[in-house]
Design a protein around this motif. Structure first.
Motif, short mmCIF file in Angstrom:
data_model
loop_
_atom_site.label_atom_id
_atom_site.label_comp_id
_atom_site.label_asym_id
_atom_site.label_seq_id
_atom_site.Cartn_x
_atom_site.Cartn_y
_atom_site.Cartn_z
N ASP A 187 -24.82 -22.39 25.42
CA ASP A 187 -24.45 -23.29 24.32
C ASP A 187 -23.39 -22.61 23.44
OD1 ASP A 187 -25.73 -25.76 24.47
OD2 ASP A 187 -27.65 -24.91 23.86
N PRO A 188 -22.57 -23.36 22.70
CA PRO A 188 -22.44 -24.82 22.76
C PRO A 188 -21.55 -25.24 23.93
CG PRO A 188 -20.94 -23.92 21.12
CD PRO A 188 -21.67 -22.75 21.73
N LEU A 189 -21.90 -26.38 24.53
CA LEU A 189 -21.13 -26.88 25.68
C LEU A 189 -19.97 -27.75 25.21
CD1 LEU A 189 -23.62 -28.12 28.41
CD2 LEU A 189 -22.03 -26.21 28.57
N GLY A 190 -18.80 -27.58 25.83
CA GLY A 190 -17.68 -28.49 25.56
C GLY A 190 -17.96 -29.85 26.20
N GLU A 191 -17.19 -30.85 25.80
CA GLU A 191 -17.41 -32.22 26.29
C GLU A 191 -17.29 -32.31 27.82
OE1 GLU A 191 -18.30 -36.10 26.51
OE2 GLU A 191 -18.56 -34.82 24.76
N THR A 192 -16.23 -31.68 28.38
CA THR A 192 -16.00 -31.76 29.83
C THR A 192 -17.13 -31.07 30.59
OG1 THR A 192 -13.64 -31.78 29.44
CG2 THR A 192 -14.33 -31.30 31.67
N ALA A 193 -17.52 -29.87 30.12
CA ALA A 193 -18.59 -29.12 30.79
C ALA A 193 -19.89 -29.92 30.75
CB ALA A 193 -18.77 -27.77 30.12
N HIS A 194 -20.14 -30.57 29.62
CA HIS A 194 -21.35 -31.37 29.47
C HIS A 194 -21.36 -32.51 30.50
CE1 HIS A 194 -24.05 -34.37 27.66
NE2 HIS A 194 -24.69 -33.32 27.19
N GLN A 195 -20.20 -33.18 30.65
CA GLN A 195 -20.12 -34.29 31.61
C GLN A 195 -20.34 -33.79 33.04
OE1 GLN A 195 -16.30 -35.73 29.73
NE2 GLN A 195 -17.02 -37.64 30.59
N ARG A 196 -19.72 -32.62 33.35
CA ARG A 196 -19.85 -32.05 34.69
C ARG A 196 -21.32 -31.81 35.05
NH1 ARG A 196 -16.38 -27.35 33.92
NH2 ARG A 196 -14.35 -28.30 33.88
N LEU A 197 -22.04 -31.16 34.13
CA LEU A 197 -23.44 -30.82 34.42
C LEU A 197 -24.28 -32.08 34.54
CD1 LEU A 197 -24.04 -27.60 32.27
CD2 LEU A 197 -23.06 -27.82 34.54
N SER A 198 -23.95 -33.10 33.74
CA SER A 198 -24.70 -34.37 33.83
C SER A 198 -24.52 -35.00 35.20
CB SER A 198 -24.22 -35.36 32.77
OG SER A 198 -24.43 -34.83 31.50
N VAL A 199 -23.27 -35.01 35.70
CA VAL A 199 -23.00 -35.60 37.01
C VAL A 199 -23.80 -34.86 38.08
CG1 VAL A 199 -21.20 -35.95 38.77
CG2 VAL A 199 -20.70 -36.43 36.38
N MET A 200 -23.82 -33.53 38.00
CA MET A 200 -24.55 -32.74 39.00
C MET A 200 -26.05 -33.07 38.99
SD MET A 200 -22.67 -30.80 40.86
CE MET A 200 -23.83 -29.59 41.47
N ARG A 201 -26.58 -33.32 37.77
CA ARG A 201 -28.00 -33.65 37.66
C ARG A 201 -28.30 -35.01 38.26
NH1 ARG A 201 -28.62 -32.35 32.15
NH2 ARG A 201 -28.45 -34.57 31.77
N GLU A 202 -27.33 -35.92 38.12
CA GLU A 202 -27.59 -37.32 38.50
C GLU A 202 -27.42 -37.61 39.98
OE1 GLU A 202 -24.88 -39.48 36.04
OE2 GLU A 202 -25.80 -38.69 34.22
N THR A 203 -26.56 -36.84 40.69
CA THR A 203 -26.26 -37.25 42.07
C THR A 203 -25.98 -36.07 42.99
OG1 THR A 203 -24.80 -38.62 43.43
CG2 THR A 203 -23.76 -37.53 41.59
N GLU A 204 -26.25 -36.29 44.28
CA GLU A 204 -25.87 -35.33 45.32
C GLU A 204 -24.75 -35.90 46.19
OE1 GLU A 204 -28.61 -33.03 47.90
OE2 GLU A 204 -30.12 -34.19 46.81
N ASP A 205 -24.30 -37.12 45.83
CA ASP A 205 -23.31 -37.82 46.65
C ASP A 205 -21.92 -37.21 46.43
OD1 ASP A 205 -21.44 -39.56 47.65
OD2 ASP A 205 -22.36 -41.38 46.86
#
Length: 703
Positions: free
Chosen positions: A601-619
């Protein structure tokens, strides 16, 4: 023939005043991607767009100008102070004042005669540049602009566009060359429908160019501004029309039905140690139907790493051979070509197929034999690099050409392949999951098949994010995991501690985990000798070590099926594609697997989005779409200069929303006027020339 009205724009840049061969070489380095296979022309400068502006409207007076800011000052010249004779180390100074104070304008190696003529004592001048303060005294070193009062309207740009430059090329020289190119732009007919202009809020092509090169506000040069969007839409439209014409021409180059008796394909399937996945079967059915049709096949086969494209390609090649033809598989590098050969050759031999390789490495007798075998038809399948489609190679009957990693080859190479046979069918493969928007732009002339499944038995991977503050909790959980017989990868971004970046290195993490787990921890990184790396991997595979601390050397090509956990430390430092590749190291066996993304922490906006995508999908395909949004197409497919997909002004990350609209408009235009012979068709031809789509106009003439 290109309309003569465009000739001044298609003259080389050396035809512009002040641009000799030396300056032209420098200009070639800054004109947009996609034009590097020829000399730069005046038209290329139209599309060399500014990336920002210098705002010179700030006129605070000497006393109000902060150090480091760009300001414009209205001054009266008081005196000149040349350096002492023979001492060139001392700068030339011109002292001037306004009602708020005095300033020294400083010139190193200044030419006295020029400075006295430019700034006569007692005259009012306007200067603009970066303000500096030394010991409470204001100064401006080498002002960017100097003009006599009253002349500044002509010589001083208050909002000055900033262009990409290269060593030796001055902003002034480039700006002057661009201005001359703008003057050469003729009065062009409008190629967009009035409805499109209104809906998208566009002004004319010429007005949009003028707005970008002569901005009035800083936001005028943003890729999201209407002027830039207009040019991007024009480029998309030119590209989509060119692809549609290419496709129509390729389709009219009637192929031939390639239908076999299925015996070779059946023998190949028997030789496989596994069953094909449903998406492999689906892709094969689509390819087989294309091959059996009298129209030429032009298909893109996409699949994540390890989804089994090579086997699909081999079965397609078997169908071409059964029908009496030959097949060629082209890879971008020799390593990849030999990797394909290693996969294909053992299976092909069991089915009775003759396979050869042809790269730059084959010399002498070997090369002669391969060339002879291709010419007389003894060789059924050839694997190789672009050497396969060079002049001396003659095929007995090339029926199917397969190109791997298409984004490394241009349309020109595709056309060279086509020339090697009687309109051979073409299959293009890529392991990079390409977002749909890029498929539309770079491969809009193709049908698409996707391999979306993992091989049978692979387990889904659960992905979680965890802040570094909870590291102790994670280490405790690792202890439980290895006690229950699991194996863990622990990825660090660096090999050793770095002064600049306060990140945990692999060596430090190895020591800290060793303090807890002793000899159960191993280490592998890129600076180790090959033998040390092999020993560390063997110990992990064999189970002597249960936790392997590593850098990204394990990103590709490492296969330990019983490794079920991967921890990626400082996950915010990695790109999406790399995180996706790293995660793919687990989930290779029959046990459930997990991926822990450790972040600081603290996460930047882009890094935050990246990690969210990884959590949501394996596609991989969804991940590639998100990666495109976050990074842009240049980085995603290698460098922007690679010309993939070769845009001069359009930027996928900003303009993708207009792509479908441009494609639909292109189809409508060609449905109404396939030969582009109407008044609007003539205007569209101008558009094609302006964006370097001359090939498409030639196709029209040939068609």
């Amino acid at each position: 023939m290109r309309p003569t009205v465009l000739d001044p724009l298609f003259a080389p840049v050396t035809s512009l005043e002040g641009v000799g061969p030396k300056v032209a070489d420098m200009i070639e380095k800054v004109v947009p991607a996609g034009v590097h296979d020829r000399a730069a022309r005046a038209a290329d400068l139209l599309f060399t767009l500014p990336h920002s502006v210098i705002d010179r409207r700030h006129r605070p007076g000497i006393a109000g100008a902060a150090s480091g800011t760009i300001v414009t000052l209205d001054l009266r010249v008081d005196r000149h102070q040349p350096p002492p004779r023979g001492n060139k180390q001392v700068p030339y100074r011109v002292f001037a004042h306004d009602e708020t104070g005095e300033i020294a304008l400083t010139f190193f190696r200044g030419h006295q005669a020029w400075l006295e003529k430019t700034m006569p004592v007692g005259e009012q001048v306007v200067v603009s540049g970066r303000m500096e303060w030394f010991n409470g005294r204001p100064s401006m070193v080498h002002p960017d602009h100097i003009a006599l009062a009253g002349d500044e309207e002509n010589s001083l740009l208050m909002v000055e566009p900033v262009y990409p430059l290269t060593a030796g090329l001055s902003a002034k020289v480039l700006r002057r060359a661009i201005s001359q190119s703008l003057v050469r732009l003729p009065d062009l007919p409008e190629w967009l429908e009035r409805e499109t202009l209104g809906r998208l809020g566009f002004s004319s092509f010429a007005a949009s160019l003028a707005h970008l090169h002569r901005p009035e506000e800083p936001e005028d040069v943003s890729p999201e501004a209407p002027a830039w969007r207009r040019l991007a839409y024009d480029e998309f439209l030119a590209g989509q029309i060119a692809l549609a014409l290419l496709r129509a021409t390729k389709r009219t180059l009637t192929g031939r039905p390639l239908v076999g008796d299925g015996q070779l394909a059946s023998r190949l399937r028997d030789a496989l140690p596994y069953l094909l996945t449903a998406s492999q079967e689906q892709a094969l059915a689509e390819i087989s139907a294309d091959l059996a049709s009298p129209d030429r096949m032009l298909r893109l086969l996409q699949g994540d790493v390890g989804s089994g494209k090579t086997v699909v390609a081999l079965l397609a090649m078997a169908q071409a051979v059964e029908a009496g033809g030959q097949a060629a598989l082209m890879a971008p590098t020799e390593i990849l070509a030999r990797q394909h050969l290693d996969t294909i050759a053992p299976l092909a031999e069991q089915a009775g197929l003759t396979v050869a390789i042809l790269t730059g490495r084959e010399k002498g007798r070997d090369r002669v034999d391969v060339l002879a075998g291709l010419a007389d038809g003894r060789i059924n399948i050839v694997v190789g690099t672009h050497a396969l489609f060079q002049e001396p190679v003659v095929y007995h009957d090339l029926a199917l050409a397969i190109v791997d990693e298409q984004h490394r080859f241009g349309v020109h190479q595709r056309l060279a392949i086509t020339a090697k046979g009687e309109a051979p069918d073409m299959l293009v493969m890529t392991a990079t999951p390409i977002p749909r928007t890029l498929v539309l732009t770079a491969f809009g002339d193709m049908d698409v098949s996707r391999l979306t499944e993992k091989p049978a038995g692979r387990q889904p991977i659960r992905t979680v994010t965890l802040p570094l503050e909870r590291l102790d909790e994670l280490v405790q959980r690792m202890g439980e995991a290895i006690s229950s017989g699991q194996k863990v990868y622990w990825i660090c971004p660096l090999v050793e501690e770095s002064e600049e970046l306060k990140l945990m290195s692999a060596e430090e993490r190895f020591q800290s985990l060793r303090d807890v787990f002793g000899d159960a921890v191993g280490l592998v990184h890129g600076r180790m000798k090959g033998s040390e790396k092999d020993a560390a991997m063997a110990a992990f595979k064999g189970g002597t070590t249960r936790i392997l601390v590593a850098t990204t050397v394990i990103e590709v090509g490492v296969d330990v099926p019983d490794a079920t956990v991967i921890v990626i430390e400082h996950a915010e430092r990695f790109g999406l594609a790399q995180l996706h590749q790293l995660r793919g190291r687990v989930g290779r066996g029959s046990k459930p697997s997990s991926c822990v993304l450790l972040y600081k922490d603290p996460l930047g906006e882009t890094a935050h989005q990246r990690l969210s995508v990884m959590r949501e999908t394996e596609d991989g395909f969804r991940i590639s779409e998100e990666d495109l949004k976050l990074r842009g197409e240049g980085e995603l497919l290698g460098t922007r200069q690679s010309g993939t997909p070769g845009f001069q002004v359009a930027r996928i990350e900003f303009h993708a929303d207009m792509l479908e609209s441009a494609r639909d408009e292109a189809r409508l235009i060609l449905a109404r006027d396939p030969g582009l012979e109407s008044e609007r068709g003539e205007a569209i031809r101008m558009l094609l020339y302006l964006f370097g789509r001359d090939d498409a106009v030639r196709l029209l003439r040939a068609g």
